[in-house]
Design a protein around this motif. Sequence first.
Motif, PDB file in Angstrom:
ATOM      1  N   HIS A 192       0.719  -1.233  -0.047  1.00  0.00           N
ATOM      2  CA  HIS A 192      -0.028   0.005   0.068  1.00  0.00           C
ATOM      3  C   HIS A 192       0.862   1.609   0.053  1.00  0.00           C
ATOM      4  O   HIS A 192       0.639   2.310  -0.750  1.00  0.00           O
ATOM      5  N   ILE A 193       2.005   1.160   0.659  1.00  0.00           N
ATOM      6  CA  ILE A 193       3.047   2.190   0.602  1.00  0.00           C
ATOM      7  C   ILE A 193       3.455   2.600  -0.742  1.00  0.00           C
ATOM      8  O   ILE A 193       3.806   3.754  -1.165  1.00  0.00           O
ATOM      9  N   TYR A 194       3.708   1.516  -1.265  1.00  0.00           N
ATOM     10  CA  TYR A 194       4.305   1.636  -2.803  1.00  0.00           C
ATOM     11  C   TYR A 194       3.265   2.054  -3.618  1.00  0.00           C
ATOM     12  O   TYR A 194       3.420   2.790  -4.512  1.00  0.00           O
ATOM     13  N   CYS A 195       1.921   1.708  -3.493  1.00  0.00           N
ATOM     14  CA  CYS A 195       1.128   2.333  -4.281  1.00  0.00           C
ATOM     15  C   CYS A 195       0.871   3.713  -4.034  1.00  0.00           C
ATOM     16  O   CYS A 195       0.661   4.405  -4.900  1.00  0.00           O
ATOM     17  N   PHE A 196       0.684   4.362  -2.686  1.00  0.00           N
ATOM     18  CA  PHE A 196       0.642   5.607  -2.501  1.00  0.00           C
ATOM     19  C   PHE A 196       1.859   6.469  -3.228  1.00  0.00           C
ATOM     20  O   PHE A 196       1.542   7.331  -3.638  1.00  0.00           O
ATOM     21  N   TYR A 197       3.205   5.961  -3.014  1.00  0.00           N
ATOM     22  CA  TYR A 197       4.274   6.424  -3.662  1.00  0.00           C
ATOM     23  C   TYR A 197       3.884   6.505  -5.135  1.00  0.00           C
ATOM     24  O   TYR A 197       4.385   7.569  -5.766  1.00  0.00           O
ATOM     25  N   VAL A 198       3.587   5.642  -5.917  1.00  0.00           N
ATOM     26  CA  VAL A 198       3.229   5.634  -7.270  1.00  0.00           C
ATOM     27  C   VAL A 198       2.429   6.833  -7.703  1.00  0.00           C
ATOM     28  O   VAL A 198       2.300   7.422  -8.638  1.00  0.00           O
ATOM     29  N   TYR A 199       1.131   6.572  -6.867  1.00  0.00           N
ATOM     30  CA  TYR A 199       0.114   7.525  -7.233  1.00  0.00           C
ATOM     31  C   TYR A 199       0.559   9.077  -7.199  1.00  0.00           C
ATOM     32  O   TYR A 199       0.416   9.873  -7.720  1.00  0.00           O
ATOM     33  N   GLY A 200       1.261   9.196  -6.065  1.00  0.00           N
ATOM     34  CA  GLY A 200       1.821  10.632  -5.778  1.00  0.00           C
ATOM     35  C   GLY A 200       2.730  11.156  -6.608  1.00  0.00           C
ATOM     36  O   GLY A 200       2.979  12.321  -7.154  1.00  0.00           O
TER      37      GLY A 200
ATOM     38  N   LEU B  90       6.041  14.054  -1.347  1.00  0.00           N
ATOM     39  CA  LEU B  90       7.402  13.998  -0.355  1.00  0.00           C
ATOM     40  C   LEU B  90       7.142  13.219   0.667  1.00  0.00           C
ATOM     41  O   LEU B  90       7.859  12.444   1.208  1.00  0.00           O
ATOM     42  N   VAL B  91       5.779  13.164   1.542  1.00  0.00           N
ATOM     43  CA  VAL B  91       5.544  11.996   2.411  1.00  0.00           C
ATOM     44  C   VAL B  91       5.717  10.707   2.178  1.00  0.00           C
ATOM     45  O   VAL B  91       6.400   9.977   2.564  1.00  0.00           O
ATOM     46  N   PHE B  92       5.247  10.450   0.897  1.00  0.00           N
ATOM     47  CA  PHE B  92       4.886   8.942   0.696  1.00  0.00           C
ATOM     48  C   PHE B  92       6.387   8.653   0.058  1.00  0.00           C
ATOM     49  O   PHE B  92       6.795   7.461  -0.109  1.00  0.00           O
ATOM     50  N   THR B  93       7.104   9.336  -0.503  1.00  0.00           N
ATOM     51  CA  THR B  93       8.471   8.980  -1.131  1.00  0.00           C
ATOM     52  C   THR B  93       9.473   8.845   0.402  1.00  0.00           C
ATOM     53  O   THR B  93      10.320   8.014   0.158  1.00  0.00           O
ATOM     54  N   LEU B  94       9.137   9.706   1.397  1.00  0.00           N
ATOM     55  CA  LEU B  94      10.156   9.237   2.418  1.00  0.00           C
ATOM     56  C   LEU B  94       9.760   7.747   3.018  1.00  0.00           C
ATOM     57  O   LEU B  94      10.649   7.325   3.517  1.00  0.00           O
ATOM     58  N   LEU B  95       8.328   7.660   2.965  1.00  0.00           N
ATOM     59  CA  LEU B  95       7.810   6.123   3.449  1.00  0.00           C
ATOM     60  C   LEU B  95       8.539   5.160   2.502  1.00  0.00           C
ATOM     61  O   LEU B  95       8.830   4.067   2.944  1.00  0.00           O
ATOM     62  N   ARG B  96       8.228   5.444   1.293  1.00  0.00           N
ATOM     63  CA  ARG B  96       8.995   4.377   0.198  1.00  0.00           C
ATOM     64  C   ARG B  96      10.529   4.359   0.520  1.00  0.00           C
ATOM     65  O   ARG B  96      11.036   3.011   0.486  1.00  0.00           O
ATOM     66  N   LEU B  97      11.351   5.400   0.745  1.00  0.00           N
ATOM     67  CA  LEU B  97      12.666   5.152   0.850  1.00  0.00           C
ATOM     68  C   LEU B  97      13.106   4.440   2.222  1.00  0.00           C
ATOM     69  O   LEU B  97      13.947   3.809   2.073  1.00  0.00           O
ATOM     70  N   LEU B  98      12.217   4.554   2.978  1.00  0.00           N
ATOM     71  CA  LEU B  98      12.453   3.773   4.385  1.00  0.00           C
ATOM     72  C   LEU B  98      12.365   2.538   3.760  1.00  0.00           C
ATOM     73  O   LEU B  98      13.355   1.738   4.514  1.00  0.00           O
TER      74      LEU B  98
ATOM     75  N   LYS C  24      16.012  12.249 -10.198  1.00  0.00           N
ATOM     76  CA  LYS C  24      14.789  11.624 -10.363  1.00  0.00           C
ATOM     77  C   LYS C  24      13.631  11.867  -9.350  1.00  0.00           C
ATOM     78  O   LYS C  24      12.554  12.284  -9.583  1.00  0.00           O
ATOM     79  N   LEU C  25      14.007  12.221  -8.061  1.00  0.00           N
ATOM     80  CA  LEU C  25      13.016  12.641  -6.931  1.00  0.00           C
ATOM     81  C   LEU C  25      12.732  13.878  -7.289  1.00  0.00           C
ATOM     82  O   LEU C  25      11.444  14.078  -7.156  1.00  0.00           O
ATOM     83  N   PHE C  26      13.395  14.845  -7.803  1.00  0.00           N
ATOM     84  CA  PHE C  26      13.056  16.318  -7.984  1.00  0.00           C
ATOM     85  C   PHE C  26      11.927  16.415  -9.017  1.00  0.00           C
ATOM     86  O   PHE C  26      11.120  17.004  -8.795  1.00  0.00           O
ATOM     87  N   PHE C  27      12.113  15.691 -10.084  1.00  0.00           N
ATOM     88  CA  PHE C  27      11.270  15.499 -11.214  1.00  0.00           C
ATOM     89  C   PHE C  27      10.183  14.590 -11.054  1.00  0.00           C
ATOM     90  O   PHE C  27       9.324  14.430 -12.061  1.00  0.00           O
ATOM     91  N   GLY C  28      10.062  13.566 -10.181  1.00  0.00           N
ATOM     92  CA  GLY C  28       8.920  12.670  -9.739  1.00  0.00           C
ATOM     93  C   GLY C  28       9.032  11.490 -10.441  1.00  0.00           C
ATOM     94  O   GLY C  28       7.890  10.828 -10.686  1.00  0.00           O
ATOM     95  N   GLU C  29      10.079  10.953 -11.074  1.00  0.00           N
ATOM     96  CA  GLU C  29      10.194   9.834 -11.830  1.00  0.00           C
ATOM     97  C   GLU C  29      10.383   8.638 -10.601  1.00  0.00           C
ATOM     98  O   GLU C  29      11.158   8.871  -9.670  1.00  0.00           O
ATOM     99  N   LEU C  30       9.729   7.490 -11.159  1.00  0.00           N
ATOM    100  CA  LEU C  30       9.902   6.350 -10.319  1.00  0.00           C
ATOM    101  C   LEU C  30      11.286   6.051 -10.020  1.00  0.00           C
ATOM    102  O   LEU C  30      12.074   5.875 -11.155  1.00  0.00           O
ATOM    103  N   ILE C  31      11.512   5.491  -8.920  1.00  0.00           N
ATOM    104  CA  ILE C  31      12.894   5.140  -8.689  1.00  0.00           C
ATOM    105  C   ILE C  31      13.070   3.613  -8.164  1.00  0.00           C
ATOM    106  O   ILE C  31      12.031   3.399  -7.191  1.00  0.00           O
ATOM    107  N   TYR C  32      13.971   2.851  -8.471  1.00  0.00           N
ATOM    108  CA  TYR C  32      14.192   1.734  -7.888  1.00  0.00           C
ATOM    109  C   TYR C  32      15.691   1.642  -7.701  1.00  0.00           C
ATOM    110  O   TYR C  32      16.485   1.213  -8.352  1.00  0.00           O
TER     111      TYR C  32
END
Length: 569
Positions: free
Chosen positions: A386-394, A456-464, A551-559
Amino acid sequence: MVLKAFFPTCCMSADSGLLVGRWVPEQSSAVVLAVVHFPFIPVQVKELLAQVHQASRVGLAVLGTWCHRRQDAEEGLGHFLEGLGAIFSHEPWLQLSRERGGKLWSCKATCRQGPPGPAAPDEDQVMLVFYNQRKVLLSQLHPAAALPDRQAGDGTAGAEGLAVVFDTVARSEALFRSDRFDDSPVRLSHWQSEGVEASILAELAKRASGPICALLACLLSLVSAASTCRKLSVCEQLRHRLEQLTLIFSTQKAETPAQFMRKANVLVSVLLDVTLGLALLSWLHGKDCIGQLAKALVPVADHVAEELQHLLQWLMGAPAGLKMNRALDQVLGRFFLYHLHLWISYIHLMSPFIERILWHVGLSACLGLTVALSILSDIIALLTFHIYCFYVYGARLYCLKICGLSSLWRLFRGKKWNVLRQRVDSCSYDLDQLFIGTLLFTILVFLLPTTALYYLVFTLLRLLVVTVQGLIHLLMDLVNSLPLYSLGLRLCRPYRLAAGVKFQVLEHEADGPLRLLMQINPLPYGRVVHTYRLPSCGCHPRHSWGSLCRKLFFGELIYPWRQRGDKQD
């Protein structure tokens, strides 16, 4: 001219006889490999050297004579040994002798061929270098890793100049197969002359392992061809384990020391991995940790969902006193709350089967600790889906607005993006286009802070979550790639991995030759790991720090963590 004579320490107490070895004219050095004792027939000695040359492709010859002075009074061999140079013609002819009851050595090299005249044969100065034949034979020289190691009273030498010595001893293994118990007509002294080292159990294991390894290799090849899924970490780890087992049970003999070291490192790595996995399995089932984990999983999931719900409610208000777009804030908040409600309902639906699932997952630890860690990484990915989905949507929404703003900014400057030529070209816009563009740009600018905050919030959760998975994959990579067998050799038998040699002065007298002792410098531990590191399916960074921030600044998906062998974008 100064000649270097490498003499094995195992022959220092040998009886008088002939020096058998290899002459290296490029370095003006003679590598003595063995001493032939009396009685012997010259033809039989030459036949033995021819057989060794055919087996090892090393040109061996009789280099000279060796005389132990304790035999002179009893047998009178001194004058006889001096006359052997006429039978075994070699230039230069070495004459080594040791005084009876003392440490003084006599060593000279005579060249009988020269310009015609009444002059006596020329004598060259000889530098006598002692070496441990067994260590030189078993060691593997790494010329690129030769490091200076200067000590008081010692002289150092790089491994490049002495590589021919190591190569000569290693390739002359056929000469060392005979011992004093054989019925060979030629009696030799070398490092195995007291009895060839062998093991009946090792020979039986070699003969029995052939058909077994062939059968297992065939089965593993079929299983490896069937396992093509690479989406999950556990599938990738199982595929890597199949490759390791295929290498271990391969019937192809290791032709080079590097291939043998790789096979041994893989075998020890798999054994350690399985041992750690069995220990983990025993601990999990011995203390009923699986049942406790299953009971605590649902409450933990509820607690995480509750915290995420509080976070979303905080974002739907006035987070940190920021003025947000209320309509967009409410839409995004309710959208994410609905997904969170679906996720927690799915967890409660699966709760009766969680303990059984974890029990079967725990059994996978018998395949190795890395398999259990890969399953743990996949479980974390599923529990945080669900965190991954939130990150992708955001990220998608934020990236869409960034792209829209950049396009509208080019509109104000009279530019446009040329899709065909992949460049920015000039363009003229009419008044209606500029008005609509200004209106859209204003709307996107005022909606950007709300979208950026959620992103920003969901990216931080995804990075964690990605950081936790990255640590697990790094541990897997450490277990898979660490060359444990090479490190064990470096610890227990450091001479097996040689980084070079050093010379220690034993004695230097005015009337005798310079005597040196050649000692092996072991390979540093860091170099051992770098040289023999095994390939792994573990994770490693896909992007540099600069690329990751862009990539984080421009909102591109990162793996940030990917499996080895995956293609880059």
